[in-house]
Design a protein around this motif. Structure first.
Motif, PDB file in Angstrom:
ATOM      1  N   SER A  64       0.835  -1.207   0.000  1.00  0.00           N
ATOM      2  CA  SER A  64       0.000   0.000   0.000  1.00  0.00           C
ATOM      3  C   SER A  64       0.867   1.254   0.000  1.00  0.00           C
ATOM      4  CB  SER A  64      -0.927   0.011   1.211  1.00  0.00           C
ATOM      5  OG  SER A  64      -1.878  -1.017   1.098  1.00  0.00           O
ATOM      6  N   GLU A  67      -0.877  -2.826  -6.161  1.00  0.00           N
ATOM      7  CA  GLU A  67      -2.048  -3.667  -5.911  1.00  0.00           C
ATOM      8  C   GLU A  67      -1.595  -5.101  -5.618  1.00  0.00           C
ATOM      9  OE1 GLU A  67      -5.251  -2.678  -5.830  1.00  0.00           O
ATOM     10  OE2 GLU A  67      -4.611  -0.610  -6.195  1.00  0.00           O
ATOM     11  N   ASP A  94     -10.424  -6.617   0.955  1.00  0.00           N
ATOM     12  CA  ASP A  94      -9.181  -7.306   0.603  1.00  0.00           C
ATOM     13  C   ASP A  94      -9.252  -8.786   0.941  1.00  0.00           C
ATOM     14  OD1 ASP A  94      -7.822  -5.016  -0.387  1.00  0.00           O
ATOM     15  OD2 ASP A  94      -7.543  -4.363   1.676  1.00  0.00           O
TER      16      ASP A  94
END
Length: 118
Positions: A62, A67, A104
């Motif tokens: 992050s 990604e 996530d």
């Protein structure tokens, strides 16, 4: 089985290092951004930290604006370990998904299920 496990973390470390360099960051700078010791990042990048938690990896990625799907696609494409070579590895990683946020968690569970199916 141990070889596939070690190979996976070697690929993971190599990919993390490449992404960090592409982001123009030193290990120290990345550590400062994520509140992680430079030594921990060095261990991950060397492939020597097979117990890296997904939350730590997520925080590092992050900070570099990488990604997770892109990252793991590159890890798998390095060729040292193929998806499905070591189902125990993928099962152990899936167990760590609970450390991630809901969105996530869903994405990562789907990625691992995809790898287990191969």
């Amino acid at each position: 089985m141990a070889d596939a496990y070690q190979d996976f973390f070697k690929s993971l470390g190599e990919t993390l290092k490449r992404k960090r360099v592409e982001a123009g960051l030193t290990q120290r700078q990345l550590g400062e951004q994520t509140n992680k010791p430079q030594s921990a990042i060095a261990r991950i990048e060397s492939g020597g930290n097979a117990d890296v938690h997904l939350r730590v990896l997520y925080e590092l990625l992050s900070a570099m604006k990488v990604e997770m799907d892109e990252f793991f696609s590159e890890v798998i494409s390095l060729g040292t370990v193929k998806a499905g070579d070591d189902k125990d590895l993928w099962t152990r990683m899936k167990a760590q998904v609970d450390l991630l946020g809901d969105e996530d968690k869903i994405w990562f569970a789907e990625l691992v299920e995809h790898c287990l199916a191969k």
